[in-house]
Scaffold this active site. Structure first.
Site, PDB file in Angstrom:
ATOM      1  N   TYR A  78     -63.903  -1.360  52.928  1.00 25.35           N
ATOM      2  CA  TYR A  78     -63.380  -0.769  51.426  1.00 25.35           C
ATOM      3  C   TYR A  78     -64.496  -0.197  50.729  1.00 25.35           C
ATOM      4  O   TYR A  78     -64.654   0.745  50.093  1.00 25.35           O
ATOM      5  CB  TYR A  78     -62.430  -1.328  51.067  1.00 25.35           C
ATOM      6  N   ARG A  79     -65.439  -1.308  50.606  1.00 29.33           N
ATOM      7  CA  ARG A  79     -66.595  -1.268  49.657  1.00 29.33           C
ATOM      8  C   ARG A  79     -66.567  -0.987  48.127  1.00 29.33           C
ATOM      9  O   ARG A  79     -67.315  -1.082  47.667  1.00 29.33           O
ATOM     10  CB  ARG A  79     -67.473   0.060  50.256  1.00 29.33           C
ATOM     11  N   ASP A  80     -65.419  -0.859  47.617  1.00 27.83           N
ATOM     12  CA  ASP A  80     -65.066  -0.710  46.303  1.00 27.83           C
ATOM     13  C   ASP A  80     -63.789  -1.429  45.664  1.00 27.83           C
ATOM     14  O   ASP A  80     -62.930  -0.819  45.175  1.00 27.83           O
ATOM     15  CB  ASP A  80     -64.959   0.723  45.844  1.00 27.83           C
ATOM     16  N   PHE A  81     -63.505  -2.769  46.282  1.00 29.39           N
ATOM     17  CA  PHE A  81     -62.443  -3.635  45.938  1.00 29.39           C
ATOM     18  C   PHE A  81     -62.741  -4.059  44.466  1.00 29.39           C
ATOM     19  O   PHE A  81     -63.455  -4.935  44.397  1.00 29.39           O
ATOM     20  CB  PHE A  81     -62.083  -4.699  47.081  1.00 29.39           C
ATOM     21  N   ASN A  85     -58.587  -0.450  41.300  1.00 31.65           N
ATOM     22  CA  ASN A  85     -58.382   0.208  42.483  1.00 31.65           C
ATOM     23  C   ASN A  85     -57.100  -0.453  43.214  1.00 31.65           C
ATOM     24  O   ASN A  85     -56.603  -0.177  44.140  1.00 31.65           O
ATOM     25  CB  ASN A  85     -59.397   0.199  43.555  1.00 31.65           C
TER      26      ASN A  85
END
Length: 309
Positions: A78-81, A85
């Site tokens: 996911y990289r942007d938890f 979000n």
């Protein structure tokens, strides 16, 4: 990518609009806004999230990550938890949104994906920030930060806090080492309406997720196992002396020592069973979780103390 991913804890992509050089993605409407709104920007006339809802949100968000890591093929990182979000549907049902930074995970014998460091400060795993090497354990670290936000009510980075307390992880880690200080980690907005044992157990999970070393963090499937158990333990503030009201199924699934044995379908396919209703004797949240998970003891080279069983 999102058009190919479907899960109850991921937002649905309805379609897109294109007009000249303008592009717009259309997602399903999430009426309750983001988790960030409810934790950090709550209007005075709104009630803060209660303990049961926080655990429900954490468990649902973890299931969304588990789908990306373990069910999607190839796996997706996911990289942007982060809390902004995580969007909330009716009944505070959480769904992950904004897959703009998501990356396909490593396949075959590869252990990581090398990429330019992106994400949000305060949520990025240290090894990813330093090397650009991205793994599913990077997402687990970010999940741990969000779970700490849910427990503490604090932002991941908050410049309004005193020096030394502006970074949530840096502030929380020393408190993990003394169980007598665990209550300081609970969000004051809950006004003490939470189960103390549930707090210990939640902090145990959070502390494992934000380990400095990626290798010592649990897989997200194991996190789902633990949080599904916590989310199913309904806390009744009006009956605080008996906060955990297990179902009849819970009682049927206890061993002879009173520890709850999780069924395979509750374990999210991870194969690990975490008994989170055991002894509270360990002084640190990390030791508490290790005491419930022999596999973690082995993986971390844990040496039992004299009073450990």
């Amino acid at each position: 990518m999102l058009s190919l991913l479907h899960h109850p804890n991921l937002v649905n992509l309805i379609g897109y609009c294109a007009d000249g050089d303008q592009r717009l993605l259309v997602y399903e409407f999430m009426p309750l806004g983001s988790l960030e709104d409810h934790l950090h920007y709550l209007p005075p006339d709104k009630e803060p999230l209660d303990w049961n809802t926080r655990m429900k949100i954490a468990a649902g968000a973890a299931k969304g990550l588990e789908y990306l890591h373990d069910k999607a093929n190839p796996p997706v990182i996911y990289r942007d938890f982060k809390s902004s979000n995580i969007l909330l549907d009716e009944g505070y049902h959480p769904k992950l949104s904004d897959f703009g930074l998501a990356k396909l995970g490593p396949v075959g014998d590869k252990s990581h994906v090398s990429t330019r460091v992106m994400g949000t400060y305060g949520y990025c795993a240290p090894e990813y920030a330093m090397t650009g090497q991205l793994t599913v354990k990077s997402d687990v670290y970010s999940f741990g930060v969000v779970f700490l936000e849910l427990i503490t009510g604090r932002k991941a980075i908050d410049s309004s806090q005193p020096h030394g307390e502006q970074n949530l992880v840096t502030w929380a880690r020393p408190l993990f080492n003394d169980r007598r200080k665990f209550s300081k980690l609970a969000d004051p907005n809950m006004q003490g309406r939470f189960p103390m044992r549930g707090l210990y157990q939640a902090l145990a999970v959070a502390s494992m997720c934000i380990q400095e070393s990626a290798a010592t963090r649990p897989l997200i499937g194991d996190v789902v196992t633990a949080l599904s158990y916590l989310a199913n333990q309904a806390y009744d503030p009006s009956n605080a002396g008996h906060g955990h009201r297990g179902s009849s199924d819970d009682k049927r699934n206890r061993d002879d020592k009173g520890g709850r044995i999780l069924k395979n379908d509750e374990a999210g396919g991870s194969g690990r069973r975490w008994d989170l209703e055991g002894s509270e004797k360990d002084d640190s949240a990390r030791e508490y979780l290790l005491s419930r998970s022999p596999r973690n003891k082995t993986k971390l080279g844990y040496q039992p103390r004299p009073q450990d069983p």
